[in-house]
Design a protein around this motif. Sequence first.
Motif, PDB file in Angstrom:
ATOM      1  N   ARG A  53      45.704  32.648  52.504  1.00  0.00           N
ATOM      2  CA  ARG A  53      46.823  32.569  51.559  1.00  0.00           C
ATOM      3  C   ARG A  53      46.664  33.575  50.431  1.00  0.00           C
ATOM      4  NH1 ARG A  53      49.604  27.498  50.558  1.00  0.00           N
ATOM      5  NH2 ARG A  53      49.405  28.055  48.377  1.00  0.00           N
ATOM      6  N   LEU A  54      47.755  34.231  50.088  1.00  0.00           N
ATOM      7  CA  LEU A  54      47.786  35.095  48.912  1.00  0.00           C
ATOM      8  C   LEU A  54      48.591  34.347  47.849  1.00  0.00           C
ATOM      9  CD1 LEU A  54      48.528  38.546  50.589  1.00  0.00           C
ATOM     10  CD2 LEU A  54      46.326  37.661  49.792  1.00  0.00           C
ATOM     11  N   ASP A  55      47.929  33.407  47.179  1.00  0.00           N
ATOM     12  CA  ASP A  55      48.624  32.577  46.198  1.00  0.00           C
ATOM     13  C   ASP A  55      49.307  33.442  45.158  1.00  0.00           C
ATOM     14  OD1 ASP A  55      48.011  30.126  47.367  1.00  0.00           O
ATOM     15  OD2 ASP A  55      46.062  30.051  46.382  1.00  0.00           O
ATOM     16  N   GLY A  56      50.542  33.093  44.841  1.00  0.00           N
ATOM     17  CA  GLY A  56      51.329  33.848  43.881  1.00  0.00           C
ATOM     18  C   GLY A  56      52.111  34.981  44.515  1.00  0.00           C
ATOM     19  N   ARG A  57      51.969  35.185  45.825  1.00  0.00           N
ATOM     20  CA  ARG A  57      52.741  36.175  46.583  1.00  0.00           C
ATOM     21  C   ARG A  57      53.489  35.436  47.682  1.00  0.00           C
ATOM     22  NH1 ARG A  57      53.844  40.042  43.527  1.00  0.00           N
ATOM     23  NH2 ARG A  57      52.063  40.609  42.308  1.00  0.00           N
ATOM     24  N   TYR A  58      54.750  35.783  47.832  1.00  0.00           N
ATOM     25  CA  TYR A  58      55.627  35.025  48.719  1.00  0.00           C
ATOM     26  C   TYR A  58      56.351  35.934  49.707  1.00  0.00           C
ATOM     27  CZ  TYR A  58      54.576  31.710  45.118  1.00  0.00           C
ATOM     28  OH  TYR A  58      53.887  30.914  44.252  1.00  0.00           O
ATOM     29  N   CYS A  74      56.401  38.759  44.257  1.00  0.00           N
ATOM     30  CA  CYS A  74      56.233  37.755  43.211  1.00  0.00           C
ATOM     31  C   CYS A  74      57.414  36.780  43.317  1.00  0.00           C
ATOM     32  CB  CYS A  74      56.184  38.412  41.837  1.00  0.00           C
ATOM     33  SG  CYS A  74      57.724  39.215  41.325  1.00  0.00           S
ATOM     34  N   ALA A  75      57.337  35.678  42.620  1.00  0.00           N
ATOM     35  CA  ALA A  75      58.385  34.653  42.715  1.00  0.00           C
ATOM     36  C   ALA A  75      59.773  35.171  42.337  1.00  0.00           C
ATOM     37  CB  ALA A  75      57.997  33.432  41.877  1.00  0.00           C
ATOM     38  N   PRO A  76      59.935  35.904  41.219  1.00  0.00           N
ATOM     39  CA  PRO A  76      61.282  36.400  40.909  1.00  0.00           C
ATOM     40  C   PRO A  76      61.829  37.369  41.962  1.00  0.00           C
ATOM     41  CG  PRO A  76      59.910  36.482  38.944  1.00  0.00           C
ATOM     42  CD  PRO A  76      59.004  36.149  40.100  1.00  0.00           C
ATOM     43  N   HIS A  77      60.964  38.214  42.521  1.00  0.00           N
ATOM     44  CA  HIS A  77      61.446  39.170  43.519  1.00  0.00           C
ATOM     45  C   HIS A  77      61.731  38.519  44.865  1.00  0.00           C
ATOM     46  CE1 HIS A  77      59.950  42.539  40.865  1.00  0.00           C
ATOM     47  NE2 HIS A  77      61.239  42.761  41.046  1.00  0.00           N
ATOM     48  N   HIS A 122      54.185  45.257  35.485  1.00  0.00           N
ATOM     49  CA  HIS A 122      53.379  44.226  34.823  1.00  0.00           C
ATOM     50  C   HIS A 122      54.094  42.879  34.740  1.00  0.00           C
ATOM     51  CE1 HIS A 122      55.730  45.707  31.397  1.00  0.00           C
ATOM     52  NE2 HIS A 122      55.489  44.553  30.835  1.00  0.00           N
ATOM     53  N   PHE A 123      55.393  42.846  35.011  1.00  0.00           N
ATOM     54  CA  PHE A 123      56.115  41.579  35.014  1.00  0.00           C
ATOM     55  C   PHE A 123      55.923  40.821  36.325  1.00  0.00           C
ATOM     56  CE2 PHE A 123      58.608  44.079  31.940  1.00  0.00           C
ATOM     57  CZ  PHE A 123      58.436  43.253  30.835  1.00  0.00           C
ATOM     58  N   CYS A 124      55.388  41.461  37.342  1.00  0.00           N
ATOM     59  CA  CYS A 124      55.165  40.830  38.641  1.00  0.00           C
ATOM     60  C   CYS A 124      53.811  40.126  38.631  1.00  0.00           C
ATOM     61  CB  CYS A 124      55.216  41.873  39.759  1.00  0.00           C
ATOM     62  SG  CYS A 124      56.811  42.663  39.942  1.00  0.00           S
ATOM     63  N   ARG A 125      53.788  38.951  38.074  1.00  0.00           N
ATOM     64  CA  ARG A 125      52.534  38.213  37.991  1.00  0.00           C
ATOM     65  C   ARG A 125      52.583  37.012  38.931  1.00  0.00           C
ATOM     66  NH1 ARG A 125      55.894  36.479  34.207  1.00  0.00           N
ATOM     67  NH2 ARG A 125      55.819  34.361  33.447  1.00  0.00           N
ATOM     68  N   ALA A 126      51.427  36.529  39.277  1.00  0.00           N
ATOM     69  CA  ALA A 126      51.342  35.368  40.156  1.00  0.00           C
ATOM     70  C   ALA A 126      51.871  34.142  39.417  1.00  0.00           C
ATOM     71  CB  ALA A 126      49.898  35.146  40.582  1.00  0.00           C
ATOM     72  N   GLU A 127      52.775  33.434  40.046  1.00  0.00           N
ATOM     73  CA  GLU A 127      53.278  32.182  39.482  1.00  0.00           C
ATOM     74  C   GLU A 127      53.697  31.266  40.607  1.00  0.00           C
ATOM     75  OE1 GLU A 127      57.262  32.373  37.497  1.00  0.00           O
ATOM     76  OE2 GLU A 127      57.030  34.517  37.796  1.00  0.00           O
ATOM     77  N   PRO A 130      58.707  26.865  43.881  1.00  0.00           N
ATOM     78  CA  PRO A 130      59.890  27.482  43.290  1.00  0.00           C
ATOM     79  C   PRO A 130      59.860  27.420  41.773  1.00  0.00           C
ATOM     80  CG  PRO A 130      60.477  25.393  44.309  1.00  0.00           C
ATOM     81  CD  PRO A 130      59.021  25.619  44.560  1.00  0.00           C
ATOM     82  N   ARG A 131      60.407  28.449  41.167  1.00  0.00           N
ATOM     83  CA  ARG A 131      60.430  28.556  39.713  1.00  0.00           C
ATOM     84  C   ARG A 131      61.540  27.668  39.145  1.00  0.00           C
ATOM     85  NH1 ARG A 131      61.982  33.525  37.830  1.00  0.00           N
ATOM     86  NH2 ARG A 131      63.455  33.600  39.510  1.00  0.00           N
TER      87      ARG A 131
END
Length: 142
Positions: A53-58, A74-77, A122-127, A130-131
Amino acid sequence: MTTPTSTVPTIPVRLNLTDNDPEHPRIEQRVVTGWPVAPGLAINVTLDQDGQRLDGRYSLTHLPSGRSVARRLCAPHVDQAAVAAIATGVDWTAPAEQIVADERTVPLRRGMADWDWCGYDHFCRAEAYPRPDSPLYDPTNR
């Protein structure tokens, strides 16, 4: 007093993972938990070449084929990719060959998509996904 909360539903997502190593090529199937976004599409945590698993990458996955439409986002993308895929009007329950041949999917392809630069910003951070502000899920249902 506790307030009842509901969560975004999850489904099993069958992935077809390929490794194109010339000495040891392989195709492996894995089943992971994902979040349905439309008939034939789901979002799941990305797995690397070794199945970790690559946690924080979807990834946005085409369910009938088990292949990713977009991955390592990342979650937003990944939300942006899902919204764009849904907006194409493509029948995502169709076989992969039919979808690849459909010209409406060209903007989603690698090198053409707005989210291709994901991870270099830098806005592409692991989160977690679903957001809360995800455009794909109604927050009143949580």
